[in-house]
Every structure is written in structure tokens, then in C-alpha cells.
Design a protein around this motif. Structure first.
Motif, PDB file in Angstrom:
ATOM      1  N   UNK A   1      -2.886   1.840   9.615  1.00 46.04           N
ATOM      2  CA  UNK A   1      -1.786   2.596   9.073  1.00 46.04           C
ATOM      3  C   UNK A   1      -0.574   1.706   8.829  1.00 46.04           C
ATOM      4  N   UNK A   2      -0.300   0.801   9.716  1.00 40.86           N
ATOM      5  CA  UNK A   2       0.859  -0.074   9.558  1.00 40.86           C
ATOM      6  C   UNK A   2       0.666  -1.041   8.397  1.00 40.86           C
ATOM      7  N   UNK A   3      -0.570  -1.441   8.115  1.00 46.05           N
ATOM      8  CA  UNK A   3      -0.858  -2.332   6.994  1.00 46.05           C
ATOM      9  C   UNK A   3      -0.518  -1.613   5.678  1.00 46.05           C
ATOM     10  N   UNK A   4      -0.864  -0.360   5.544  1.00 48.31           N
ATOM     11  CA  UNK A   4      -0.561   0.427   4.355  1.00 48.31           C
ATOM     12  C   UNK A   4       0.943   0.591   4.192  1.00 48.31           C
ATOM     13  N   UNK A   5       1.619   0.817   5.299  1.00 48.15           N
ATOM     14  CA  UNK A   5       3.075   0.955   5.260  1.00 48.15           C
ATOM     15  C   UNK A   5       3.735  -0.339   4.804  1.00 48.15           C
ATOM     16  N   UNK A   6       3.230  -1.460   5.284  1.00 48.14           N
ATOM     17  CA  UNK A   6       3.783  -2.770   4.893  1.00 48.14           C
ATOM     18  C   UNK A   6       3.569  -2.996   3.402  1.00 48.14           C
ATOM     19  N   UNK A   7       2.390  -2.660   2.892  1.00 48.80           N
ATOM     20  CA  UNK A   7       2.103  -2.836   1.469  1.00 48.80           C
ATOM     21  C   UNK A   7       3.015  -1.946   0.625  1.00 48.80           C
ATOM     22  N   UNK A   8       3.202  -0.714   1.042  1.00 45.92           N
ATOM     23  CA  UNK A   8       4.085   0.204   0.317  1.00 45.92           C
ATOM     24  C   UNK A   8       5.517  -0.319   0.319  1.00 45.92           C
ATOM     25  N   UNK A   9       5.973  -0.814   1.472  1.00 45.15           N
ATOM     26  CA  UNK A   9       7.334  -1.351   1.569  1.00 45.15           C
ATOM     27  C   UNK A   9       7.485  -2.574   0.669  1.00 45.15           C
ATOM     28  N   UNK A  10       6.516  -3.476   0.669  1.00 44.15           N
ATOM     29  CA  UNK A  10       6.582  -4.682  -0.164  1.00 44.15           C
ATOM     30  C   UNK A  10       6.616  -4.294  -1.647  1.00 44.15           C
ATOM     31  N   UNK A  11       5.772  -3.338  -2.036  1.00 49.20           N
ATOM     32  CA  UNK A  11       5.761  -2.893  -3.438  1.00 49.20           C
ATOM     33  C   UNK A  11       7.100  -2.257  -3.800  1.00 49.20           C
ATOM     34  N   UNK A  12       7.648  -1.443  -2.914  1.00 50.60           N
ATOM     35  CA  UNK A  12       8.942  -0.801  -3.170  1.00 50.60           C
ATOM     36  C   UNK A  12      10.047  -1.843  -3.311  1.00 50.60           C
ATOM     37  N   UNK A  13      10.028  -2.861  -2.465  1.00 49.88           N
ATOM     38  CA  UNK A  13      11.037  -3.927  -2.536  1.00 49.88           C
ATOM     39  C   UNK A  13      10.903  -4.695  -3.848  1.00 49.88           C
ATOM     40  N   UNK A  14       9.671  -5.018  -4.235  1.00 51.20           N
ATOM     41  CA  UNK A  14       9.456  -5.747  -5.485  1.00 51.20           C
ATOM     42  C   UNK A  14       9.905  -4.922  -6.690  1.00 51.20           C
ATOM     43  N   UNK A  15       9.571  -3.634  -6.700  1.00 47.61           N
ATOM     44  CA  UNK A  15      10.015  -2.766  -7.785  1.00 47.61           C
ATOM     45  C   UNK A  15      11.540  -2.647  -7.810  1.00 47.61           C
TER      46      UNK A  15
END
Length: 193
Positions: A1-15
Motif C-alpha cells: 500500500x505504501x508503494x502505491x502511495x509513493x507512486x501516486x505522490x511522485x506522479x502528483x509532484x511531477x504533474x
């Protein structure tokens, strides 16, 4: 679950970073359009400021038909009466602005043509200098208009390009109008000797 959260956060930051970059790029290009428009207005103002000197010079030396002089003064008044801010650069507003400027240019041409009939006027240094100033001003206007069209075209391309068009729509960046040749410019002038 934390891996998915990290990916979502990274994508949000990049966007978010890309969105800021796109927004800042649009702001920069919009500012360049405003600057180019200010340069165009400066050149038109220079012409409007020269006209009273030309009229007084011609008036002082030649006694010719008042209708030509009146037409120049009225055209100058109309041309300087239309003020557009950078936010009002729609194609319709630019066309209205350009029509007033074209009327002024036509009136100046008639004034100079009438003045050609007065040899003593053509011989005066003041008149010759004013003619040269007006010619230089017309050239400066053409350069400023071309520069404006280049900057506005670049801006318009950015506003219409994906994904900038998404950010442009969200933040209210609209396309800018361009200067176009008047209908009278579509026909070559007749030169007679």
C-alpha cells in the motif's frame, strides 16, 4: 500500500511541476506580447506626435486647401482615440485599431502629395526633416508590428499546443489577434509621371 502511495505522490509532484512550468511559460509569453504591443503603441504615438509639427510646417509655408489639413487632424484624433490594452487584442479590436491607423496614413499621404505642389515648401529644411521622420516612423511601425505578430504567434502556438491548452483554458489565457494587411494594400499603387 505504501508503494502505491509513493507512486501516486511522485506522479502528483511531477504533474504539479509540469503544470507550474507550463503556467509560467504562458505567463512569460503573455508578458512578451504585452511588451511587443507597447512597442507598437509607442511607434504610433511617435507618428501622432510628429503630425502637428508637419501640419504647422505645411500651414506656415503653403496656403492650400483646408480640407486636406482638416482630414489629417480628424484622422489623427480618431487614431489616437482608440486605445487597446494587451488584454483587448482580439482580431476584431485589432482590425478596428488598424482601420483608424490606415485612415491616418491615407490622410498623411494626401497631405504630402498636396505639399509636393509647393516647391518652396519642399525646399525648406524643416519640411524635409519632417518627411524623413515620418518615413522613418512608418518603417518603425512596420517593424514593431512584425515583431508583435511574431511574439503573438508564438504565444498563440503555446496556448493551442497540448498540454498547454489545458492550462491555458484553466487559467484564462486566450489567443491574441494579429495585424493583417488592410484591403487597400491588396492592390498595387498606381504610379504616374
Amino acid at each position: 500500500m505504501s508503494r502505491t502511495l509513493i507512486i501516486v505522490v511522485v506522479i502528483a509532484v511531477l504533474l504539479g511541476m509540469y503544470g507550474c512550468s507550463s503556467y509560467n511559460g504562458l505567463v512569460e509569453k503573455d508578458t512578451q506580447v504585452e511588451n511587443a504591443w507597447a512597442n507598437v503603441q509607442t511607434q504610433y504615438q511617435r507618428r501622432a506626435d510628429l503630425i502637428p509639427n508637419l501640419v504647422r510646417t505645411v500651414q506656415g509655408v503653403a496656403n492650400f486647401e483646408k480640407s486636406t489639413l482638416t482630414a489629417v487632424q480628424e484622422a489623427r484624433s480618431r487614431a489616437t482615440g482608440i486605445n487597446l490594452s494587451a488584454d483587448q487584442l482580439t482580431p476584431e479590436n485589432l482590425q478596428r485599431f488598424q482601420q483608424a491607423q490606415d485612415q491616418l496614413g491615407g490622410s498623411l499621404s494626401r497631405l504630402l502629395a498636396v505639399a509636393e505642389n509647393y516647391p518652396q515648401l519642399r525646399a525648406t529644411q524643416n519640411f524635409s526633416e519632417l518627411q524623413a521622420q515620418l518615413e522613418g516612423t512608418e518603417n518603425r511601425i512596420a517593424v514593431a508590428r512584425n515583431d508583435f505578430n511574431g511574439v503573438a504567434t508564438s504565444y498563440n502556438q503555446s496556448v493551442r499546443s497540448f498540454p498547454n491548452n489545458i492550462f491555458a483554458g484553466l487559467f484564462g489565457f486566450e489567443r491574441k489577434g494579429l495585424f493583417e494587411a488592410s484591403q487597400a494594400a491588396q492592390q498595387a499603387p498606381t504610379v504616374q509621371f
